[in-house]
Scaffold this active site. Sequence first.
Site, PDB file in Angstrom:
ATOM      1  N   ASP A 678       0.866  -1.168   0.000  1.00  0.00           N
ATOM      2  CA  ASP A 678       0.000   0.000   0.000  1.00  0.00           C
ATOM      3  C   ASP A 678       0.907   1.223   0.000  1.00  0.00           C
ATOM      4  O   ASP A 678       2.073   1.137   0.371  1.00  0.00           O
ATOM      5  CB  ASP A 678      -0.904  -0.027   1.239  1.00  0.00           C
ATOM      6  CG  ASP A 678      -1.891   1.113   1.256  1.00  0.00           C
ATOM      7  OD1 ASP A 678      -2.282   1.579   0.170  1.00  0.00           O
ATOM      8  OD2 ASP A 678      -2.264   1.554   2.354  1.00  0.00           O
ATOM      9  N   ASP A1094      -1.819  -1.314   5.954  1.00  0.00           N
ATOM     10  CA  ASP A1094      -2.472  -1.150   7.250  1.00  0.00           C
ATOM     11  C   ASP A1094      -3.621  -2.148   7.352  1.00  0.00           C
ATOM     12  O   ASP A1094      -4.056  -2.736   6.377  1.00  0.00           O
ATOM     13  CB  ASP A1094      -2.982   0.285   7.414  1.00  0.00           C
ATOM     14  CG  ASP A1094      -3.998   0.657   6.350  1.00  0.00           C
ATOM     15  OD1 ASP A1094      -5.135   0.166   6.446  1.00  0.00           O
ATOM     16  OD2 ASP A1094      -3.665   1.437   5.432  1.00  0.00           O
ATOM     17  N   ASP A1098      -7.123  -2.746   4.023  1.00  0.00           N
ATOM     18  CA  ASP A1098      -6.363  -3.768   3.314  1.00  0.00           C
ATOM     19  C   ASP A1098      -6.589  -5.160   3.894  1.00  0.00           C
ATOM     20  O   ASP A1098      -5.840  -6.079   3.596  1.00  0.00           O
ATOM     21  CB  ASP A1098      -4.862  -3.446   3.359  1.00  0.00           C
ATOM     22  CG  ASP A1098      -4.522  -2.148   2.655  1.00  0.00           C
ATOM     23  OD1 ASP A1098      -5.243  -1.808   1.701  1.00  0.00           O
ATOM     24  OD2 ASP A1098      -3.574  -1.471   3.065  1.00  0.00           O
TER      25      ASP A1098
END
Length: 1455
Positions: A678, A1094, A1098
Amino acid sequence: MNNTNPPQRPLSSTSLAASNDYPPHRKQASFSANHRRSSSNPNNLDAIEYVVGNNSSTSLSNNFNNNKRRSSLLPPLHESSSTASSPGNNNSSNNNGNRNDPDYSSPSLPFSPYTPPTILSQRFNHESDNEDENNDSYDDDPDDSDRTEGSEITPSMAKATAAVSSSGRPKALKRPTYDHRHDRCHQRVYLEEEDVELIFTGYRFRKHRLYLYYVFCALSFGIIFLLGRWMPRHYIAFVAQKCEMNHAEFIVVQNEWGQLAMESVFTKYYGGPIDSVFSPEQMEKPEDDESYDETVTTGMLHDMRYFDYQYIRFIYNPSAQAFMQNSQWKDSDWNMVANCERGIGRETHQERTMVFGHNLIDVQEKTIGQLLVQEVLHPFYVFQVFSMALWFADDYYYYAACIFVISTVSVVTELVETKKTMKRMRNMSRFTCNTKVFRSGRWRYIGSEELVPGDVFEVTDSDLTVFPCDAVLLTGDCIVNESMLTGESVPVSKIPVTDAALQHMDLSLANIPTEIARHFLFSGTKIVRARPGVAKQPAAIDAADEEYGTSPPMRGLAMVVRIGFNTTKGTLIRSMLFPKPNDFQFYRDSFRFIGILAMIACFGFLISTVNFVRMGVPFKAMIVKALDLITIVVPPALPATMSIGTSFAIARLKRSNIFCISPTRVNIGGKINCMCFDKTGTLTEDGLDVLGVQCPDSETGKFSEMLSNVDEMHHAPASVLEKSMALLFAMTTCHSVKSLNGELIGDPLDLKMFEFTQWTLEEGGLGARTASVSESAQSGSGGNGIVSTVVRPPGGKQFNLDDMIAKHNNTSQISDANEGGAFLELGIIRCFEFVSQLRRMSVIVKRLHSPGMDIFVKGAPEVMTDICIKGSLPQDYQERLSYYTHHGYRVIACAYKAMPALNFIRAQRLKREQAEADLTFLGFIVFENKLKPTTAPIIATLGNARIRQVMCTGDNVLTAISVSRECGLINKAREVYTPRFVSGDSVTETSEIVWENIDNERMILDPVTLKPATTWSDGSSHGPEFPRYSHMMNDYVLAVTGDCFRWMVDYASTSTLNRMLVKGQIFARMSPDEKHELVEHLQAIGYCVGFCGDGANDCGALKAADVGISLSEAEASVAAPFTSRSNDIGCVVKVIQEGRAALVTSFSCFKYMALYSIIQFTTVSFLYAFASNLGDFQFLYIDLVLILPIAVFMGRTQAYPVLSPKRPTANLVSKKVLTSLIGQILIQSLFQGCLFVIVRHQPWYTPPDYDPAEKNIDCIENTVLFLLSCFQYLLVAIVFSVGPPYRKPMSSNRPFVLITVTLVLTSAIMVLFPTAWITDLMQLVHIPFSFRVLIVVMAGLNLAMSLVCEGWVFPKFAKLMGEWWGSRKAKKEARYQHEQQVFAPPPQQSVGGYGSQNLTERTAQQAQSVGIDVPVESGAGDAGVVASSSPPKKTLKKKSSVKIYKMVEDEMMGA
């Protein structure tokens, strides 16, 4: 998203099918493949799977919407020879006491089927582990599986087989219309929350055979019992017969890994309406089922028949004649908030208690006796008992006694640890508290275990700190901490549910959709703050409220919807109690190798038996000695030894603040070859800094200069001031920031934005209702309950009516808001939360002293152009946006709309699409996206290790590209291509996409092959100097947007999709569900995927990845297998390093234990030539003094600090491992054989005298072979102590070095200078000193030869073997392709929606040979011919051991 398909009913509960209705390789839903013709006809549901569940690893709301045209594959359940049952499955219940009820009528089972420690998947027939002809320069074994095989990719794609309604909510799946009447003994069920498909089979006992089985067990002294326990299929086939579900006494549950569980069916009187047990969707009549009993659909359910499987209750539905899960039940009255607030009565509570049980997540603790029986009856302990019996029979009393003590200590230790773990799990999961509920018209306190669905309880009760169940918020508002579920420490706001949300709430979905989750209170989450809602004004005072005075108090209310193990927390607890069996290739191969060792033992048994018969050994001694070989070759401690390396790795990770809840994932971490990240909060800093704002200039029609602080916004030029002040108001109100004990909490971006304004925020004491607003509510200027949040400028005063009257009487003038803002107040009337699909949020704001209200909207710049008035957009909108995103800034756009006639009542009724339309653009808020200091070095480390890195973010694609180049994820010299829709959009099948270079839009990619086109986008040619594809393979990457990804997955050909997955380096504007889907597609083409992000948005991707790492302050969460408390990606390298070290350690320990067995087997085999054997204390010295400490400390070597480009093999039967293992076996056997021959030719040698009554241990052969083998056990440990590139050198493992040196010296002293007591104890005979020196010399030569062969000879030999085998396969493949070209030329194909593309036949055949459906064109003349208007639909592959991505790379490298 537009969709004209009519909505259908919610998802149903149980999948029901006859076993013969499911051929071995059936797709789950051909409906998906044929959706284009069936979407217009909702009745065309011939092959829709009937899915159940209430929890999986990702939200399905968007998945159903996005995946409505994607086909999926539900794997069949092959009948497996594996005989197992899930641990703890039997006699499990919801712990509500029902199993002890005297009404139960089913007999209990005679035993619980045995469960092996690791059940191997038999769902796929893997090809033999032959080496790939293409050498993988970055993989230690190109044949390697790289991953956990045998599990499918389903959570967000294989399940999404239904169309969606226009609201974005999934359409219901009706029950299948196939005929299941011919075989009601079987039932197929898909548990969506577990991502597991089950087969139920009904059985009833054959009494006479059951009694006969008991007799056989007694006559065989329990042997038949053990065989039946270990092979439950045979036991069931003998004592029971299949029957229809309504007559079944017990149900055999088989999962997709072949595990079996036998669950007793219980019957109890219910006497309630059937619709209080089953939802209306479960009561629907299949269109072609004539046997469907309509009389019971509206009547009473007298007897309730049910069974519990892994704490999930299945109840028999007499109308459907199937067992159905009731965890998704929803009351038909739950369609209006007013109905829900009434609560339930006493009778309803009793009925629902019988159906759902008590609200307890109570993990059953097995008694010491049960645990002892389960442990002792484990095959390895039974094998130990068998071995000890043999040793006692062979007069090895000391050795057998020591092993008995060790085994007893091991069993007791295991029992204590298991008991502690179960107690810890029970304490963690079990929770009870006092709850104030509204039942039978009165408020009362009850224990939370008495809650049932439909109960209304007070969330504002000061005694309530943790939610005891899953509920929906009816009134008031809450701030909750959901870190237990997501790992995200940022508190989450909850708002009251609306009637529309109640009607759309579907409890059958795996995860609660985002639009429902903001009203949903999850069990186990902590209450940070709860505030009451608006109090109703009843016409008369209710007697139930007399204790509170003359008016009812204001409360925050919630309604229970799920309890116990049916809650989200219960599902997570179940996932920990019953994890999916690990099918990592190493574990599967290790058990295969144990089988090979057992075959070697049987071969030795036969040879020894023949030799003993020839020597005239007594029958009893012959059998005992021959069977003793089996106990030598198959070491019972092998499984425990292999887990030592993993235990050390987990301990080292914990010291680095990395916590692991899934030990089996540690070894898998060593095989990662694709790492997804991410962006925000992972690669970049979590808190973004506001660089400034830019507003349109009304004079120039373009953007003005950057305003870098609030003062500049106040003193902006006149042509900008109006927009700058409106933008300031948007920044202060359009956010999710809350105030808790004087501290602001909320999304980090919103916090930074609000802090930039320097305003203050104040929240009232009441939560605002968002629905069911009474007509008596007045649109005042901020009364209690109407405005919950108020913001003021710095130094602003709170409005006071008395002060205003006094100033007015003194003729004082109220200063204008812009002149200091003394009474400037903005109250947030209503908030439309951020929705990832819309990519925006909005608020309705009331300004003090101003008529009407204003609407402020904040969102992604790309979506604001669609909802803003075109004339309000500056001329350089796209140019300025492109500039900021190219330079790595994050941009948020704001807009507003003034509504002077809007009052409070109308504001509450205003629809979101009405509020977010015809807006006036205000400007950009520009954030600095700073990289974390450790990001660039870690990315470089992974790049040097040849681990592919992918960015997966919800941010703008150009911002993602800029950040990627800055951190080194993309080389700055590489060309980057992004997609753009030329026509259509992500939901239009005939859309066309063009891939353009971000620096030169004339440079494009071919839409099918995704290779650089030979012409510019304007049609001009590049010329002959244009480089060939093979030289450009590493010179460009793809940056894919979420809408393009959606279209490629749904409509593009498989070949094009695979090319995009291989070349895609950046995936931007991805929703959480699309991140999850990306991970699964990368796994489908052979990558071993890691994901780091995180734990909030996610979660799905973290759980789907082979190795998920959550960056969270929580010590451990269920969001991912690994949780790192350090907020940077350095944990990724650490996990990979420890994974590689643990994997190599497991291999080393396995090879060491295998060599230990073979060395001892060789020694004993030589001694059996004259009926001799090792002595009692010789066995003790080898096993306890030599092997035990070496095996323990061997795995303590730490991971190597530098990641190597090569990854360790996970294939135990690879050429490298087998060459090493077989080679070392031959070397050790060779030295023993040479010494055996040499000693028999010495002049002082005297042949042993065979005495049938003795063991014949005191002989020269025994002494010399024992002494040499003592060195061999040690030198093999040295040889197999692998150092770099995966572990530190052996010298760094000081305990191991110290132990090894000590044992070598001890063995050397015993050889060269034995004392009398050692000689007597070890039963050694005298041999000359010179021969003792020869033994030491041979041990040294043995060590040198083993080291040289292990380091140089064996690897080169393995490489030559691989090259020979690869060339052989290449020749066969070339011959096959030649025959195909001559006899079967490929037909012409084309892909609809793309146009056509000319490819050479060789390229097409190469692609097709690896499963890539590349269209082939024979000539330019057919360029415009399209074979079909729709491309062939893709089925999502399982997690593949075949490296498809390598084949795609090879195909794209070809010219």
